[in-house]
Scaffold this active site. Structure first.
Site, PDB file in Angstrom:
ATOM      1  N   SER A 167     -52.962-103.696  74.646  1.00 44.37           N
ATOM      2  CA  SER A 167     -53.683-104.929  74.334  1.00 44.37           C
ATOM      3  C   SER A 167     -52.795-105.834  73.509  1.00 44.37           C
ATOM      4  O   SER A 167     -51.895-105.369  72.797  1.00 44.37           O
ATOM      5  CB  SER A 167     -54.942-104.600  73.526  1.00 44.37           C
ATOM      6  OG  SER A 167     -55.514-105.763  72.963  1.00 44.37           O
ATOM      7  N   TYR A 184     -57.160-100.596  65.278  1.00 47.60           N
ATOM      8  CA  TYR A 184     -57.078-100.904  66.710  1.00 47.60           C
ATOM      9  C   TYR A 184     -55.645-101.283  67.077  1.00 47.60           C
ATOM     10  O   TYR A 184     -55.096-100.798  68.069  1.00 47.60           O
ATOM     11  CB  TYR A 184     -58.041-102.046  67.048  1.00 47.60           C
ATOM     12  CG  TYR A 184     -58.058-102.423  68.511  1.00 47.60           C
ATOM     13  CD1 TYR A 184     -58.517-101.528  69.474  1.00 47.60           C
ATOM     14  CD2 TYR A 184     -57.618-103.682  68.936  1.00 47.60           C
ATOM     15  CE1 TYR A 184     -58.533-101.864  70.820  1.00 47.60           C
ATOM     16  CE2 TYR A 184     -57.645-104.031  70.281  1.00 47.60           C
ATOM     17  CZ  TYR A 184     -58.097-103.119  71.214  1.00 47.60           C
ATOM     18  OH  TYR A 184     -58.111-103.453  72.542  1.00 47.60           O
TER      19      TYR A 184
END
Length: 320
Positions: A157, A183
């Site tokens: 990501s 994350y």
């Protein structure tokens, strides 16, 4: 070769492509990108094994995949895999090894995003444990099933811009927990895993690449309230304005899954091996002024990748 872009869909990317006789493994087939990735592949004749934690949910979510398989001549089956449990990871891998059939491509699509602090069954911080360590153990255990000349597509990501891995404190034992930092670390790890897996397996023609699907409204954002998403988009847009880039736009799910499918079945393996991909292209290196586009140098650093691999082996208690 056709030049695809941010607006390209899975159907655009696979137009005219016959995947009959090819076998794919896709994790996270109970929602969103995983379902669409599987649907697009079976619609072009591929045999797909989907992996999911909640089998009942996955069965319901993939009814359209089974219909597409019937129409396209492909096949679809599901195996149980809970990436937050090494016992489940090992059981799933053992089942596939016992079955013995190989895979042309493995796509590690499953993941969690910005989860509140928690721990996996084995005591790892939830995001690093699920997004990285679960896939690390699973893929390495079934690596022998990836056919020579095959591929690994690791879903990462642009969130990797938030943080490099912290191998000295992967569980936030000595620092305050931040869901976005956690994350970011896990997504950087997904890229570094592809870099080192590619180095280790390219000798037999297996290439690995990391993929940023784009911003998509899927179940991945279930831990966020509306205000958090809006604040994040404004932060991204501020960086985009500073870099002279276009404002952020959500992609549709077929657009979001397009880069995974492109990397898995269309792109030149020599061009994507060990690289980070976005918008159906190889991404360039990001600099401080490039917003959230491109890839941070630390996420492609081969020494960082080797160090992460060694730390990951230590954490899961296995050498690969």
């Amino acid at each position: 070769m056709t030049q695809f872009n941010a607006k390209s869909t899975t159907d655009d990317v696979l137009a005219g492509v016959d995947l009959s006789g090819k076998r794919f493994l896709v994790t996270g087939v109970s929602a969103g990108l995983g379902v669409e990735t599987a649907r697009a592949l079976v619609a072009h004749g591929a045999d797909v094994v989907g992996a999911a934690r909640d089998l009942a949910k996955a069965e319901a979510a993939t009814a359209e995949v089974r219909e597409a398989a019937k129409a396209g001549g492909g096949s679809f089956e599901i195996v149980a895999l809970d990436l937050a449990s090494l016992a489940s990871v090992r059981a799933a891998a053992d089942k596939l090894i016992a079955d013995g059939r190989g895979f042309d491509v493995v796509i590690t699509n499953a993941g969690v995003m910005a989860a509140p602090f928690g721990k996996t069954a084995d005591g790892f911080e939830t995001q690093f444990g699920t997004n990285h360590l679960g896939h690390f153990a699973f893929v390495n255990r079934i690596a022998s099933l990836i056919e020579d000349g095959g591929r690994l597509v690791s879903l990462a990501s642009a969130g990797h811009h938030f943080a490099d891995v912290d191998l000295g404190d992967p569980g936030f034992d000595r620092s305050d927990y931040d869901p976005w930092v956690a994350y970011g670390r896990s997504k950087t790890a997904n890229i570094l895993f592809a870099v080192e897996f590619d180095r280790r397996h390219r000798g037999r023609g297996v290439r690995a690449a990391a993929v940023h699907p784009g911003g998509i409204q899927t179940e991945l954002s279930r831990h966020l309230d509306d205000g958090a998403i809006e604040a994040l988009i404004e932060q991204i847009n501020a960086a985009a304005r500073a870099a002279g880039d276009e404002a952020f736009e959500f992609k549709s799910i077929p657009q979001g899954a397009a880069t995974s499918v492109w990397a898995a079945a269309v792109a030149d393996p020599a061009e994507i091996g060990g690289r980070y991909l976005e918008d159906c292209q190889v991404a360039g290196l990001a600099n401080e002024g490039s917003g959230n586009r491109g890839v941070r140098a630390y996420a492609l650093d081969p020494q960082n990748a080797k160090a992460l691999w060694a730390k990951s082996e230590e954490m899961v208690g296995e050498r690969f």
